[in-house]
Design an enzyme around this catalytic site. Structure first.
Site, mmCIF file in Angstrom:
data_model
loop_
_atom_site.group_PDB
_atom_site.id
_atom_site.type_symbol
_atom_site.label_atom_id
_atom_site.label_comp_id
_atom_site.label_asym_id
_atom_site.label_seq_id
_atom_site.Cartn_x
_atom_site.Cartn_y
_atom_site.Cartn_z
ATOM 1 N N CYS A 174 0.811 -1.228 0.000
ATOM 2 C CA CYS A 174 0.000 0.000 0.000
ATOM 3 C C CYS A 174 0.839 1.271 0.000
ATOM 4 O O CYS A 174 0.341 2.345 -0.334
ATOM 5 C CB CYS A 174 -0.952 -0.003 1.188
ATOM 6 S SG CYS A 174 -2.085 -1.389 1.142
ATOM 7 N N HIS A 210 -3.182 7.370 1.790
ATOM 8 C CA HIS A 210 -3.572 6.023 1.378
ATOM 9 C C HIS A 210 -4.920 5.728 2.032
ATOM 10 O O HIS A 210 -5.115 5.999 3.223
ATOM 11 C CB HIS A 210 -2.524 5.003 1.816
ATOM 12 C CG HIS A 210 -3.026 3.592 1.708
ATOM 13 N ND1 HIS A 210 -3.591 3.112 0.541
ATOM 14 C CD2 HIS A 210 -3.083 2.577 2.601
ATOM 15 C CE1 HIS A 210 -3.967 1.862 0.734
ATOM 16 N NE2 HIS A 210 -3.671 1.508 1.971
ATOM 17 N N ASN A 234 -10.045 -0.100 -0.161
ATOM 18 C CA ASN A 234 -8.584 0.010 -0.128
ATOM 19 C C ASN A 234 -8.030 -0.564 -1.428
ATOM 20 O O ASN A 234 -8.095 -1.769 -1.643
ATOM 21 C CB ASN A 234 -8.056 -0.761 1.092
ATOM 22 C CG ASN A 234 -6.539 -0.720 1.204
ATOM 23 O OD1 ASN A 234 -5.849 -0.321 0.270
ATOM 24 N ND2 ASN A 234 -6.026 -1.142 2.352
HETATM 25 N N1 ACO Z 1 -18.568 -8.402 9.185
HETATM 26 C C1 ACO Z 1 -19.078 -8.601 10.412
HETATM 27 N N2 ACO Z 1 -18.317 -8.899 11.486
HETATM 28 C C2 ACO Z 1 -16.990 -8.978 11.278
HETATM 29 C C3 ACO Z 1 -16.390 -8.783 10.028
HETATM 30 C C4 ACO Z 1 -17.246 -8.482 8.952
HETATM 31 N N3 ACO Z 1 -16.775 -8.256 7.712
HETATM 32 N N4 ACO Z 1 -15.070 -8.916 10.152
HETATM 33 C C5 ACO Z 1 -14.820 -9.192 11.437
HETATM 34 N N5 ACO Z 1 -15.981 -9.233 12.115
HETATM 35 C C6 ACO Z 1 -16.190 -9.497 13.534
HETATM 36 C C7 ACO Z 1 -15.010 -10.173 14.172
HETATM 37 O O1 ACO Z 1 -15.071 -11.557 13.976
HETATM 38 C C8 ACO Z 1 -15.184 -9.777 15.630
HETATM 39 O O2 ACO Z 1 -16.153 -10.604 16.202
HETATM 40 P P1 ACO Z 1 -15.975 -11.150 17.714
HETATM 41 O O3 ACO Z 1 -15.967 -9.904 18.544
HETATM 42 O O4 ACO Z 1 -17.165 -12.011 17.880
HETATM 43 O O5 ACO Z 1 -14.666 -11.880 17.712
HETATM 44 C C9 ACO Z 1 -15.769 -8.376 15.559
HETATM 45 O O6 ACO Z 1 -16.297 -8.252 14.229
HETATM 46 C C10 ACO Z 1 -14.758 -7.278 15.791
HETATM 47 O O7 ACO Z 1 -13.605 -7.531 14.978
HETATM 48 P P2 ACO Z 1 -12.316 -6.655 15.094
HETATM 49 O O8 ACO Z 1 -11.267 -7.228 14.189
HETATM 50 O O9 ACO Z 1 -11.995 -6.436 16.525
HETATM 51 O O10 ACO Z 1 -12.870 -5.291 14.475
HETATM 52 P P3 ACO Z 1 -12.132 -3.910 14.343
HETATM 53 O O11 ACO Z 1 -12.932 -2.866 14.986
HETATM 54 O O12 ACO Z 1 -10.670 -4.000 14.694
HETATM 55 O O13 ACO Z 1 -12.246 -3.640 12.787
HETATM 56 C C11 ACO Z 1 -10.871 -3.771 10.820
HETATM 57 C C12 ACO Z 1 -11.633 -4.541 11.894
HETATM 58 C C13 ACO Z 1 -11.861 -2.962 9.975
HETATM 59 C C14 ACO Z 1 -10.131 -4.754 9.939
HETATM 60 C C15 ACO Z 1 -9.890 -2.813 11.508
HETATM 61 O O14 ACO Z 1 -9.107 -3.475 12.450
HETATM 62 C C16 ACO Z 1 -8.981 -2.159 10.519
HETATM 63 O O15 ACO Z 1 -9.399 -1.377 9.696
HETATM 64 N N6 ACO Z 1 -7.673 -2.434 10.596
HETATM 65 C C17 ACO Z 1 -6.729 -1.866 9.684
HETATM 66 C C18 ACO Z 1 -6.723 -2.718 8.501
HETATM 67 C C19 ACO Z 1 -6.202 -2.006 7.334
HETATM 68 O O16 ACO Z 1 -6.528 -0.874 7.090
HETATM 69 N N7 ACO Z 1 -5.359 -2.689 6.595
HETATM 70 C C20 ACO Z 1 -4.796 -2.199 5.459
HETATM 71 C C21 ACO Z 1 -3.699 -1.208 5.802
HETATM 72 S S1 ACO Z 1 -2.246 -1.638 5.135
HETATM 73 C C22 ACO Z 1 -2.642 -1.973 3.607
HETATM 74 O O17 ACO Z 1 -3.406 -1.199 3.052
HETATM 75 C C23 ACO Z 1 -2.138 -3.177 2.943
#
Ligand code: ACO
Length: 323
Positions: free
Chosen positions: A113, A250, A280
């Site tokens: 990214c 980004h 993304n």
């Molecule tokens: N739909 C519904 N529920 C979901 C989904 C989904 N798509 N995905 C995960 N969940 C659930 C999980 O299983 C979890 O359930 P649980 O509490 O029963 O275990 C709950 O939702 C919360 O999951 P978390 O992972 O804690 O959610 P979080 O608030 O951290 O959000 C996310 C997840 C959106 C991935 C966030 O962590 C994030 O944006 N991280 C950065 C990721 C990113 O931007 N990566 C790219 C950057 S680098 C690059 O671009 C290559």
């Protein structure tokens, strides 16, 4: 001194739009969850047979048109991608050939990214060294091809697309009033491999593999690293957050954009946001956002732009550019 000035920009998005509602029919998710956690409402997905090279070529042609230049005016192509058409040759050479360019150099950069910021800094250094005069810098991705479409924690976050700019070497005064790239800063820390990676590759598994991510951990590192590398760019130039007219980040997640802006006390209305419509798009997201804000008239000649990105590796970087 020589400055690399952006003289044109362009973009391309595949026609097919995939909404959150459509994804909710494929995995256990909902529009509400995706919007609340990421800000994403839809993403574009490449058609069957439509490759990163196709997207890149379309964006490159759009950027050349915007610059009023011909393909032959280009002597360097740097293409950032983590989803190349083939293991080799570089997708940059595919674009070069499609554009009918037979001179100069063309190569890919792999910083996931952060790829576009890495490519921009690389091309800038070649231009400043006097080795090339005009560069096409492209970010192009088909992340839909490396997603595990059964993994709801990742497949809802990414999309396909391409953006490109034309950089031209011009004389500057060496001050912050110059047009062009004023400063760029790149970083990597390979010890975070396991937080964001693809579980395949030509040498390791002889497969393409799928994206794997520990989202929470990535999120935490992103805000810290991005804030630091933005401050580094400001410190290097003596400029202040208030001097920035537009932030072109980004587009990983709306919450990362908001968190970084808050930490740096940047006015959120100065942050160009496309993640809601593009998801993304990895290396493509910065030039896609830049092109949108240039074409709709938000970005005006003489304004100061901050470009920043963080991605797998981890890699991260920033650049300050006078438009
Ligand atoms: N739909 C519904 N529920 C979901 C989904 C989904 N798509 N995905 C995960 N969940 C659930 C999980 O299983 C979890 O359930 P649980 O509490 O029963 O275990 C709950 O939702 C919360 O999951 P978390 O992972 O804690 O959610 P979080 O608030 O951290 O959000 C996310 C997840 C959106 C991935 C966030 O962590 C994030 O944006 N991280 C950065 C990721 C990113 O931007 N990566 C790219 C950057 S680098 C690059 O671009 C290559």
């Amino acid at each position: 001194m020589i400055r690399s000035v952006i003289v044109g920009c362009g973009s391309y998005l595949p026609k097919r739009v995939m909404t959150n509602a459509e994804l909710a029919g494929m995995v256990d998710t909902s529009d509400e969850w995706i919007v609340a956690r990421s800000g994403i409402r839809q993403r574009h997905i490449a058609a069957d047979g439509e490759t990163t090279g196709d997207l890149a070529e379309a964006a490159a042609r759009d950027a050349l048109d915007h610059a009023g230049l011909q393909p032959d005016d280009i002597d360097l192509i740097v293409l950032a991608t983590a989803t190349p058409d083939s293991t080799f040759p570089a997708t940059a050479t595919v674009v070069q050939s499609r554009l009918g360019i037979r001179h100069g150099a063309a190569f890919d950069i792999q910083a996931v990214c952060s790829g576009f910021v890495y490519a921009l800094a690389t091309a800038d250094n070649f231009l400043k060294a006097g080795q090339f005069r005009r560069a096409l810098v492209i970010g192009a991705e088909t992340f839909s091809r490396i997603l595990d479409w059964e993994d709801r924690t990742t497949c809802v976050l990414f999309g396909d697309g391409a953006g490109a700019i034309v950089l031209e070497a011009m004389e500057g005064e060496g001050t912050n009033a110059d047009r062009g790239i004023l400063t760029s800063h790149l970083h990597a820390d390979g010890c975070h491999h396991d937080l964001l990676y693809v579980d395949g590759g030509p040498s390791g598994t002889q497969t393409v593999g799928h994206l794997r991510m520990s989202g929470k951990e990535v999120f935490r590192h992103a805000v810290v690293n991005l804030s630091a590398v933005i401050n580094e760019a400001l410190d290097a130039t003596g400029l202040h957050a208030d001097d920035i007219d537009w932030v072109i980040p980004h587009q990983a997640n709306k919450r990362i954009l908001d968190g970084t802006a808050r930490k740096l006390k940047l006015d959120p209305s100065k942050v160009v946001v496309t993640v809601d419509r593009h998801g993304n798009t990895s290396a493509a997201s910065v030039p896609l956002a830049l092109t949108e804000a240039v074409r709709d008239g938000r970005i005006q000649r003489g304004q100061l732009l901050l470009l920043e990105a963080m991605g797998g590796g981890f890699t991260w970087g920033s650049a300050l550019v006078r438009w």
